[in-house]
Design a protein around this motif. Structure first.
Motif, PDB file in Angstrom:
ATOM      1  N   PRO A   1       2.675   4.563  -1.226  1.00  0.00           N
ATOM      2  CA  PRO A   1       2.551   5.439  -2.391  1.00  0.00           C
ATOM      3  C   PRO A   1       3.902   5.576  -3.095  1.00  0.00           C
ATOM      4  O   PRO A   1       4.959   5.465  -2.479  1.00  0.00           O
ATOM      5  CB  PRO A   1       2.121   6.773  -1.782  1.00  0.00           C
TER       6      PRO A   1
ATOM      7  N   LYS B   1       1.198   8.130  -6.618  1.00  0.00           N
ATOM      8  CA  LYS B   1       0.181   7.142  -6.999  1.00  0.00           C
ATOM      9  C   LYS B   1       0.211   5.964  -6.027  1.00  0.00           C
ATOM     10  O   LYS B   1       1.269   5.480  -5.650  1.00  0.00           O
ATOM     11  CB  LYS B   1       0.465   6.657  -8.422  1.00  0.00           C
ATOM     12  N   SER B   2      -0.954   5.489  -5.664  1.00  0.00           N
ATOM     13  CA  SER B   2      -1.045   4.342  -4.774  1.00  0.00           C
ATOM     14  C   SER B   2      -0.543   3.092  -5.500  1.00  0.00           C
ATOM     15  O   SER B   2      -0.823   2.895  -6.684  1.00  0.00           O
ATOM     16  CB  SER B   2      -2.490   4.118  -4.340  1.00  0.00           C
TER      17      SER B   2
ATOM     18  N   GLY C   1       0.781  -1.217   0.000  1.00  0.00           N
ATOM     19  CA  GLY C   1       0.000   0.000   0.000  1.00  0.00           C
ATOM     20  C   GLY C   1       0.815   1.270   0.000  1.00  0.00           C
ATOM     21  O   GLY C   1       0.283   2.349   0.168  1.00  0.00           O
TER      22      GLY C   1
ATOM     23  N   GLU D   1      -1.223   0.150  -4.114  1.00  0.00           N
ATOM     24  CA  GLU D   1      -2.048  -0.889  -3.513  1.00  0.00           C
ATOM     25  C   GLU D   1      -2.586  -1.829  -4.580  1.00  0.00           C
ATOM     26  O   GLU D   1      -3.107  -1.388  -5.607  1.00  0.00           O
ATOM     27  CB  GLU D   1      -3.213  -0.273  -2.745  1.00  0.00           C
TER      28      GLU D   1
END
Length: 73
Positions: A7, A13-14, A5, A16
């Motif tokens: 960034p 931007k994630s 998770g 995840e």
């Protein structure tokens, strides 16, 4: 925060669900990167990204320095 998770240190931007594109270590700290372009940007200014300089200003500055081999396209 778990690795999945984090960034992206460059664009925010994630990552995840993607597992990130890459993780690099700089001065004992781990940084997640989401794509090859962010990896290239991080490589050009590791210290500044690690310090927390404003990412968008730094990205704009670095992109201005990139020159294209063939500008007639």
């Amino acid at each position: 925060m778990n690795a999945d998770g984090e960034p992206c240190i460059v664009c925010g931007k994630s990552t995840e669900g993607t597992g990130s594109f890459a993780h690099l270590y700089h001065e004992g700290r781990r940084f997640a990167l989401c794509c090859p372009m962010c990896l290239q940007m991080f490589e050009r200014a590791r210290d500044r990204f690690a310090r927390g300089d404003r990412p968008q200003s730094l990205i704009d500055e670095l992109l201005e320095k990139i020159t294209w081999k063939n500008r007639d396209y």
